[in-house]
Scaffold this motif. Structure first.
Motif, PDB file in Angstrom:
ATOM      1  N   MET A   1       0.813  -1.159  -0.075  1.00  0.00           N
ATOM      2  CA  MET A   1      -0.175   0.197   0.028  1.00  0.00           C
ATOM      3  C   MET A   1       0.784   1.247   0.036  1.00  0.00           C
ATOM      4  O   MET A   1       0.548   2.302  -0.641  1.00  0.00           O
ATOM      5  CB  MET A   1      -0.822   0.000   1.290  1.00  0.00           C
ATOM      6  N   VAL A   2       2.003   1.194   0.953  1.00  0.00           N
ATOM      7  CA  VAL A   2       2.787   2.372   0.889  1.00  0.00           C
ATOM      8  C   VAL A   2       3.428   2.640  -0.494  1.00  0.00           C
ATOM      9  O   VAL A   2       3.749   3.791  -0.845  1.00  0.00           O
ATOM     10  CB  VAL A   2       3.905   2.058   2.085  1.00  0.00           C
ATOM     11  N   VAL A   3       3.943   1.664  -1.032  1.00  0.00           N
ATOM     12  CA  VAL A   3       4.363   1.519  -2.454  1.00  0.00           C
ATOM     13  C   VAL A   3       3.527   2.480  -3.311  1.00  0.00           C
ATOM     14  O   VAL A   3       3.723   3.391  -4.182  1.00  0.00           O
ATOM     15  CB  VAL A   3       4.951   0.336  -3.225  1.00  0.00           C
ATOM     16  N   SER A   4       2.253   1.954  -3.497  1.00  0.00           N
ATOM     17  CA  SER A   4       1.289   2.442  -4.442  1.00  0.00           C
ATOM     18  C   SER A   4       0.907   3.929  -4.117  1.00  0.00           C
ATOM     19  O   SER A   4       0.813   4.875  -5.011  1.00  0.00           O
ATOM     20  CB  SER A   4       0.035   1.778  -4.474  1.00  0.00           C
ATOM     21  N   THR A  53       5.958  -2.994  -8.480  1.00  0.00           N
ATOM     22  CA  THR A  53       6.721  -3.425  -7.135  1.00  0.00           C
ATOM     23  C   THR A  53       8.060  -3.630  -7.253  1.00  0.00           C
ATOM     24  O   THR A  53       8.776  -3.352  -6.411  1.00  0.00           O
ATOM     25  CB  THR A  53       5.725  -4.507  -6.730  1.00  0.00           C
ATOM     26  N   SER A  54       8.313  -4.526  -8.337  1.00  0.00           N
ATOM     27  CA  SER A  54       9.832  -4.850  -8.580  1.00  0.00           C
ATOM     28  C   SER A  54      10.576  -3.596  -8.669  1.00  0.00           C
ATOM     29  O   SER A  54      11.668  -3.672  -8.196  1.00  0.00           O
ATOM     30  CB  SER A  54       9.898  -5.758  -9.692  1.00  0.00           C
ATOM     31  N   VAL A  59      14.711  -0.001  -6.663  1.00  0.00           N
ATOM     32  CA  VAL A  59      15.331   1.384  -6.204  1.00  0.00           C
ATOM     33  C   VAL A  59      15.608   1.124  -4.790  1.00  0.00           C
ATOM     34  O   VAL A  59      16.539   2.143  -4.270  1.00  0.00           O
ATOM     35  CB  VAL A  59      14.327   2.310  -6.710  1.00  0.00           C
ATOM     36  N   GLU A  60      14.703   0.696  -3.850  1.00  0.00           N
ATOM     37  CA  GLU A  60      14.935   0.802  -2.477  1.00  0.00           C
ATOM     38  C   GLU A  60      16.366   0.129  -2.209  1.00  0.00           C
ATOM     39  O   GLU A  60      16.732   0.421  -1.314  1.00  0.00           O
ATOM     40  CB  GLU A  60      13.903  -0.130  -1.944  1.00  0.00           C
TER      41      GLU A  60
END
Length: 64
Positions: A1-4, A53-54, A59-60
């Motif tokens: 959810m945080v990524v979106s 997501t990938s 990037v993370e």
């Protein structure tokens, strides 16, 4: 959810910058939003979600 949420905020920021520089008209921005809603209801949605997501996880893991 945080990524979106982060991706949405990034895209809103980019759209706002393009509109401010007159490179993106409000009608084009609305068209892009409608396209996003249409893509979300297609069979491509899981592929797009997994790609985002990938990419976010890649990037993370990068360190400057």
């Amino acid at each position: 959810m945080v990524v979106s949420v982060s991706v949405v905020l990034l895209l809103v920021l980019l759209a706002a910058m393009l509109m401010r520089n007159r490179a993106l008209k409000p009608s084009h921005a609305v068209l892009c939003v409608l396209l996003g809603f249409c893509l979300a209801s297609t069979s491509l949605a899981p592929t797009i979600q997994s790609t985002l997501t990938s990419t976010a996880s890649l990037v993370e893991t990068m360190r400057p």
